[in-house]
Design a protein around this motif. Structure first.
Motif, PDB file in Angstrom:
ATOM      1  N   ALA A 102     -17.994  -5.200   2.406  1.00 55.06           N
ATOM      2  CA  ALA A 102     -16.606  -5.621   2.174  1.00 55.06           C
ATOM      3  C   ALA A 102     -16.516  -7.135   2.015  1.00 55.06           C
ATOM      4  O   ALA A 102     -15.838  -7.635   1.107  1.00 55.06           O
ATOM      5  N   ILE A 103     -17.201  -7.878   2.866  1.00 58.71           N
ATOM      6  CA  ILE A 103     -17.136  -9.339   2.788  1.00 58.71           C
ATOM      7  C   ILE A 103     -17.820  -9.842   1.511  1.00 58.71           C
ATOM      8  O   ILE A 103     -17.342 -10.780   0.870  1.00 58.71           O
ATOM      9  N   ILE A 104     -18.905  -9.197   1.119  1.00 58.49           N
ATOM     10  CA  ILE A 104     -19.589  -9.575  -0.127  1.00 58.49           C
ATOM     11  C   ILE A 104     -18.661  -9.326  -1.309  1.00 58.49           C
ATOM     12  O   ILE A 104     -18.540 -10.150  -2.215  1.00 58.49           O
ATOM     13  N   TRP A 105     -17.988  -8.199  -1.301  1.00 60.75           N
ATOM     14  CA  TRP A 105     -17.051  -7.847  -2.372  1.00 60.75           C
ATOM     15  C   TRP A 105     -15.912  -8.860  -2.433  1.00 60.75           C
ATOM     16  O   TRP A 105     -15.581  -9.364  -3.511  1.00 60.75           O
ATOM     17  N   ILE A 106     -15.306  -9.192  -1.286  1.00 60.98           N
ATOM     18  CA  ILE A 106     -14.196 -10.150  -1.255  1.00 60.98           C
ATOM     19  C   ILE A 106     -14.654 -11.519  -1.744  1.00 60.98           C
ATOM     20  O   ILE A 106     -13.986 -12.162  -2.548  1.00 60.98           O
ATOM     21  N   TYR A 107     -15.822 -11.969  -1.289  1.00 64.47           N
ATOM     22  CA  TYR A 107     -16.325 -13.278  -1.684  1.00 64.47           C
ATOM     23  C   TYR A 107     -16.687 -13.352  -3.175  1.00 64.47           C
ATOM     24  O   TYR A 107     -16.793 -14.427  -3.730  1.00 64.47           O
TER      25      TYR A 107
ATOM     26  N   THR B 297      -6.569 -12.084   0.222  1.00 64.21           N
ATOM     27  CA  THR B 297      -8.025 -11.958   0.158  1.00 64.21           C
ATOM     28  C   THR B 297      -8.724 -13.223   0.652  1.00 64.21           C
ATOM     29  O   THR B 297      -9.816 -13.143   1.198  1.00 64.21           O
ATOM     30  N   VAL B 298      -8.071 -14.384   0.461  1.00 71.00           N
ATOM     31  CA  VAL B 298      -8.633 -15.631   1.002  1.00 71.00           C
ATOM     32  C   VAL B 298      -8.666 -15.542   2.531  1.00 71.00           C
ATOM     33  O   VAL B 298      -9.658 -15.894   3.165  1.00 71.00           O
TER      34      VAL B 298
ATOM     35  N   LEU C 149     -12.289 -13.969   7.759  1.00 67.66           N
ATOM     36  CA  LEU C 149     -12.437 -13.136   8.946  1.00 67.66           C
ATOM     37  C   LEU C 149     -13.872 -12.631   9.012  1.00 67.66           C
ATOM     38  O   LEU C 149     -14.612 -12.674   8.036  1.00 67.66           O
ATOM     39  N   SER C 150     -14.252 -12.143  10.130  1.00 69.41           N
ATOM     40  CA  SER C 150     -15.623 -11.628  10.296  1.00 69.41           C
ATOM     41  C   SER C 150     -15.673 -10.152   9.919  1.00 69.41           C
ATOM     42  O   SER C 150     -15.807  -9.280  10.768  1.00 69.41           O
TER      43      SER C 150
END
Length: 158
Positions: A32-37, A20-21, A26-27
């Motif tokens: 999805a990026i908000i969720w991962i962060y 996940t890091v 990645l762009s």
């Protein structure tokens, strides 16, 4: 000294957190990026502490802990930065815009691309992990290794 047996589910969780890091850098568009962060770095840091032996930390001097942690974390960090430096330096020469070696050295030490460019800026988390583990040593010593007190202290500090 008997060898510690690895706990497979912790290793698997570390692998997932590490993945996940990578995804976080990645762009990835949208939600999805908000969720991962929202969890990727805290998860990685928490998992790192799952195997921590509080008694062993309590019995270790700061100097010994610092040196062992430096060998385990800082040495690989600097080697990875040096390995990253060579190709980036060559590419910068080919592009006609040579990198400033001094800036890279500052970037490696700072671990923060807002201060100075480093050969591999995403490795900043390795320096954070080092500082977090040193801070954890201080916290463990402050509460005399009592898990309940440590949990309260860490919640208050966060």
């Amino acid at each position: 000294m008997p060898e510690k047996k690895r706990i497979v589910w912790i290793d698997q969780l570390k692998g997932l957190a590490f993945y996940t890091v990578i995804l976080g850098h990645l762009s990835i568009p949208g939600i999805a990026i908000i969720w991962i962060y929202s969890f990727h770095m805290p998860l990685f840091f928490m998992i790192t502490g799952l195997n921590l032996d509080l008694q062993k930390v309590r019995e270790t001097t700061f100097k010994k802990y610092f040196l062992k942690l430096s060998e385990k974390i800082l040495v690989p960090y600097f080697w990875l930065q040096m390995f990253s430096f060579v190709p980036r330096f060559i590419v910068s020469l080919v592009n006609g815009r040579p990198v400033q070696v001094r800036e890279y050295l500052v970037g490696i030490l700072a671990g923060n691309s807002h201060i100075a460019e480093a050969p591999s800026n995403p490795l900043y988390y390795v320096l954070l992990l080092f500082l977090a583990q040193l801070s954890l040593w201080v916290c463990i010593r402050a509460v005399n290794g009592k898990k309940e007190h440590l949990g309260v202290l860490l919640c208050v500090l966060s």
